[in-house]
Structures are given as C-alpha cells and as structure tokens.
Design a protein around this motif. Structure first.
Motif, mmCIF file in Angstrom:
data_model
loop_
_atom_site.group_PDB
_atom_site.id
_atom_site.type_symbol
_atom_site.label_atom_id
_atom_site.label_comp_id
_atom_site.label_asym_id
_atom_site.label_seq_id
_atom_site.Cartn_x
_atom_site.Cartn_y
_atom_site.Cartn_z
ATOM 1 N N ALA A 1 0.955 -1.367 0.032
ATOM 2 C CA ALA A 1 -0.096 -0.240 -0.127
ATOM 3 C C ALA A 1 0.774 1.289 -0.402
ATOM 4 C CB ALA A 1 -1.014 0.418 1.561
ATOM 5 N N THR A 2 0.245 2.460 -0.598
ATOM 6 C CA THR A 2 1.529 3.286 -0.985
ATOM 7 C C THR A 2 0.587 4.780 -0.310
ATOM 8 O OG1 THR A 2 -0.215 3.900 -2.957
ATOM 9 C CG2 THR A 2 2.618 2.445 -3.132
ATOM 10 N N VAL B 1 -5.406 -6.151 7.650
ATOM 11 C CA VAL B 1 -7.014 -5.825 6.832
ATOM 12 C C VAL B 1 -6.746 -4.003 6.640
ATOM 13 C CG1 VAL B 1 -9.288 -4.730 8.266
ATOM 14 C CG2 VAL B 1 -7.614 -6.566 9.243
ATOM 15 N N TYR B 2 -6.163 -3.448 7.369
ATOM 16 C CA TYR B 2 -5.254 -2.473 6.059
ATOM 17 C C TYR B 2 -4.049 -2.027 6.640
ATOM 18 C CZ TYR B 2 -7.507 0.404 10.695
ATOM 19 O OH TYR B 2 -7.894 0.833 12.020
ATOM 20 N N ALA B 3 -4.087 -1.047 6.134
ATOM 21 C CA ALA B 3 -2.260 -0.317 5.991
ATOM 22 C C ALA B 3 -2.644 0.743 6.057
ATOM 23 C CB ALA B 3 -1.801 -0.094 5.421
ATOM 24 N N PHE B 4 -1.817 1.833 7.034
ATOM 25 C CA PHE B 4 -2.308 2.601 7.714
ATOM 26 C C PHE B 4 -1.393 3.912 7.716
ATOM 27 C CE2 PHE B 4 -0.983 0.548 11.930
ATOM 28 C CZ PHE B 4 -0.671 1.788 12.629
ATOM 29 N N GLY B 5 -1.425 5.609 7.321
ATOM 30 C CA GLY B 5 -0.173 6.461 7.678
ATOM 31 C C GLY B 5 -0.841 7.084 8.743
ATOM 32 N N ARG C 1 -4.721 8.371 8.126
ATOM 33 C CA ARG C 1 -5.227 7.826 6.571
ATOM 34 C C ARG C 1 -5.248 6.131 6.602
ATOM 35 N NH1 ARG C 1 -4.887 9.640 1.087
ATOM 36 N NH2 ARG C 1 -4.766 8.162 -0.754
ATOM 37 N N LEU C 2 -6.020 5.716 6.114
ATOM 38 C CA LEU C 2 -6.489 3.887 6.529
ATOM 39 C C LEU C 2 -6.891 3.295 4.679
ATOM 40 C CD1 LEU C 2 -9.111 4.254 9.118
ATOM 41 C CD2 LEU C 2 -6.699 3.961 9.366
ATOM 42 N N GLN C 3 -5.636 2.783 4.118
ATOM 43 C CA GLN C 3 -5.903 1.836 3.034
ATOM 44 C C GLN C 3 -6.376 0.858 2.901
ATOM 45 O OE1 GLN C 3 -3.270 3.293 0.108
ATOM 46 N NE2 GLN C 3 -3.130 1.008 -0.363
ATOM 47 N N ILE C 4 -7.677 -0.155 2.282
ATOM 48 C CA ILE C 4 -7.987 -1.101 2.846
ATOM 49 C C ILE C 4 -7.069 -2.160 1.893
ATOM 50 C CG2 ILE C 4 -9.599 -2.588 2.748
ATOM 51 C CD1 ILE C 4 -10.332 -0.159 4.503
ATOM 52 N N VAL C 5 -6.461 -3.512 2.549
ATOM 53 C CA VAL C 5 -5.649 -4.216 1.528
ATOM 54 C C VAL C 5 -6.837 -5.613 1.711
ATOM 55 C CG1 VAL C 5 -4.045 -3.044 2.140
ATOM 56 C CG2 VAL C 5 -4.362 -5.403 4.510
ATOM 57 N N TYR C 6 -7.831 -6.078 2.997
ATOM 58 C CA TYR C 6 -8.157 -7.599 2.650
ATOM 59 C C TYR C 6 -9.896 -7.058 1.496
ATOM 60 C CZ TYR C 6 -11.036 -10.920 4.582
ATOM 61 O OH TYR C 6 -11.018 -12.287 5.132
ATOM 62 N N LYS D 1 -19.320 1.183 0.426
ATOM 63 C CA LYS D 1 -18.702 -0.010 0.299
ATOM 64 C C LYS D 1 -17.080 -0.051 0.277
ATOM 65 C CE LYS D 1 -22.572 -1.499 -1.088
ATOM 66 N NZ LYS D 1 -23.716 -2.549 -0.496
ATOM 67 N N LEU D 2 -16.511 -0.404 0.535
ATOM 68 C CA LEU D 2 -15.088 -0.576 0.420
ATOM 69 C C LEU D 2 -14.700 -1.843 0.311
ATOM 70 C CD1 LEU D 2 -15.649 0.386 4.995
ATOM 71 C CD2 LEU D 2 -14.838 1.873 2.618
ATOM 72 N N PRO D 3 -13.795 -1.635 -1.040
ATOM 73 C CA PRO D 3 -13.414 -2.445 -1.994
ATOM 74 C C PRO D 3 -12.056 -2.843 -1.313
ATOM 75 C CG PRO D 3 -14.028 -1.005 -2.966
ATOM 76 C CD PRO D 3 -14.841 -0.186 -1.953
ATOM 77 N N LYS D 4 -11.040 -3.681 -1.825
ATOM 78 C CA LYS D 4 -10.064 -3.226 -1.804
ATOM 79 C C LYS D 4 -9.419 -1.893 -1.695
ATOM 80 C CE LYS D 4 -5.426 -6.535 -2.106
ATOM 81 N NZ LYS D 4 -4.459 -7.316 -2.775
ATOM 82 N N GLY D 5 -8.171 -1.338 -1.664
ATOM 83 C CA GLY D 5 -7.437 -0.187 -2.044
ATOM 84 C C GLY D 5 -8.684 1.208 -1.818
ATOM 85 N N SER D 6 -9.577 1.028 -0.941
ATOM 86 C CA SER D 6 -10.305 1.741 0.005
ATOM 87 C C SER D 6 -9.547 2.838 0.347
ATOM 88 C CB SER D 6 -11.664 1.038 0.127
ATOM 89 O OG SER D 6 -12.625 0.995 -0.922
#
Length: 274
Positions: A81-82, A111-115, A159-164, A208-213
């Motif tokens: 995740a960037t 679940v998610y990456a965060f910054g 900032r949360l980026q969904i990876v699941y 909706k929270l697809p991967k990358g949201s």
C-alpha cells in the motif's frame, strides 16, 4: 519501478517504399483539415445549444506531464500500500503501519495499512517550547510527549487504506466499536456509550469498501474529528475525548503496530529538534 528487459533481436530490413504522390498527399491533407473543421463546428454548436462554453482540449504534452509527475510516496512493505508523503492540507507523513486481526485466534489477516500525518509547524507551536531541552534520543521514549501530542489541539490525520478484499462496512463499525470503545472507557470512564454510537453511526451500510479504498480520520482545530471515505466527508464530531481515543490506537500505548508507533515518535522528536 520495475524495469522490463527484452532480448535483442535482429530487425529485418523492409524494402524501400515508393516516394508518395504529391497529388495524393494534398488530397489527404485537405480531407484531414475538413474533418477537423467539422469537429470544431460540432463542438461550437453543442456549446451554444446548452448555453455552456466549450473548453479547449488540453494539448497531449500537458496530459503526459501530469501523468509522469507522480507525487512522492512511501510504501507499506508487507501489503504494498502506498501513502503520499504529504497530505492535501500540508501535513507530512510521520509513519506507516499495518492493522492486523486474527480469526479464531489462529489465522492472521491484514485488514488495512495506515499512515499518520501532522504539520511540522503545528507540532512545533504546541510542543517545542516544553521539549526543546531534550535530545532526540530522550524524546523517543518520552511518554509525556506522546500524551501531550494526544491531548493538545494539534491537527493530525490517520489515513487508512483497505488491503483485505472482503472487508464490509459492518465489520469496520464492529471493529471501531470495540477498539475506540475501549479507549473511550480508558480516558473517559463508563459514560461514553452515546459518544461511541455517534461515531460508529457515521459508517453506514451504503458505503462500500473494496480493496484499495481510503478512509481518513482527521483531528481538526478545536478537537473536531472529521471522517472521510474515498475523499467524501461523511461526518464530523467535536469531542476532545473522541479525538484522543482514536489517535491513541495508532500512536499511544498498546497501539495497533508498535514498530510504526516507534517510528512516529522518532519523527515527532526529530521535528521538534529541527
């Protein structure tokens, strides 16, 4: 950047083509010019009929330059995740981490990456005077510094980026209800149920929270928590207790990612000494 290499191969020579006929070239140019004029006329009529000015198309070189000028970013190594090194409001990236959970205590799921982001000037304005006498190494393990960062009115963004790929908004509500709820009780006692429900109610089933949201949770001035999903603001709540409880999950004691927390602490210390 991945570099693609191809084996060198002999390129067959093509027979020389015949010189183009001058009359044919002139006819082709005239046809192209006529087609271009027709398109321009069509666009003008469309603009007049709708009462809107028709914008001139951007030149191709402008599109290419915008595409190539990618903003600097950092990558969460496990998920790829960037995260942009600077948020839209001028806040810089302090550190990145990963939120994991387990299923039945056996399988671990990313679940998610965060910054975590904050503005250098805001941190210095609120904290530098008190901690200027300490070295960076002393500040890294200073619990009082982090408590002040949580307590004071310092704008910050997580900032949360969904990876699941199979994460539902209902699961997000449930997870926040548990994690944020425990922090609200930690800092505010038992009478926090109404505040918790006002927060989790923002995450409605329609989202909706697809991967990358991307979900952004930002503490703004006067301790206002702003919640955005995919760039759209979906709610805001003014509560110092809620802001502190949420940020504590990422930079406080017993955080989601201890390595990320340590890196964030070190970056805050370095900013205060700069």
């Amino acid at each position: 950047m991945v570099s693609l290499r191809f084996p060198t191969a002999a390129i067959p020579r093509l027979p020389p083509s015949q010189a183009p006929n001058g009359v044919a070239i002139a006819a082709t140019v005239a046809a192209v010019a006529a087609a271009a004029a027709a398109v321009a006329a069509s666009l003008t009529l469309t603009g007049k009929s709708t009462g809107r000015p028709v914008p001139h198309p951007a030149p191709l070189w402008a599109s290419l330059s915008l595409a190539d000028a990618a903003a600097p970013s950092s990558v969460e190594p496990r998920t790829g995740a960037t995260f942009p090194t600077e948020a839209a409001v001028g806040r810089r990236l302090l550190g990145i981490g990963l939120r994991k959970t387990s299923v039945l205590g056996l399988k671990s799921i990313d679940v998610y990456a965060f910054g975590v982001y904050a503005d250098d000037n805001d941190l210095k304005q609120q904290l530098k005077e008190k901690y200027s006498k300490f070295s960076v190494s002393e500040l890294k393990g200073n619990g009082e510094l982090i408590n002040d960062a949580l307590e004071r009115d310092i704008p910050m963004t997580v900032r949360l980026q969904i990876v699941y790929g199979r994460l539902s908004i209902r699961s997000v509500r449930s997870a926040f209800e548990k994690s944020v709820g425990s922090r609200l009780q930690k800092f505010g006692g038992q009478d926090t149920k109404e505040l918790l429900q006002s927060f989790v109610a923002v995450f409605k089933d329609e989202y909706k929270l697809p991967k990358g949201s991307v979900i952004e949770l930002s503490r703004e001035s006067n301790h206002v928590l702003k919640i955005c999903i995919e760039g759209e603001e979906v709610g805001s709540i003014q509560s110092k207790l809620l802001c502190k409880s949420l940020l504590d999950l990422y930079i406080g004691d017993d955080s989601f990612d201890e390595n990320a927390k340590d890196g964030i602490h070190e970056n805050i210390a370095s900013i205060l000494k700069s």
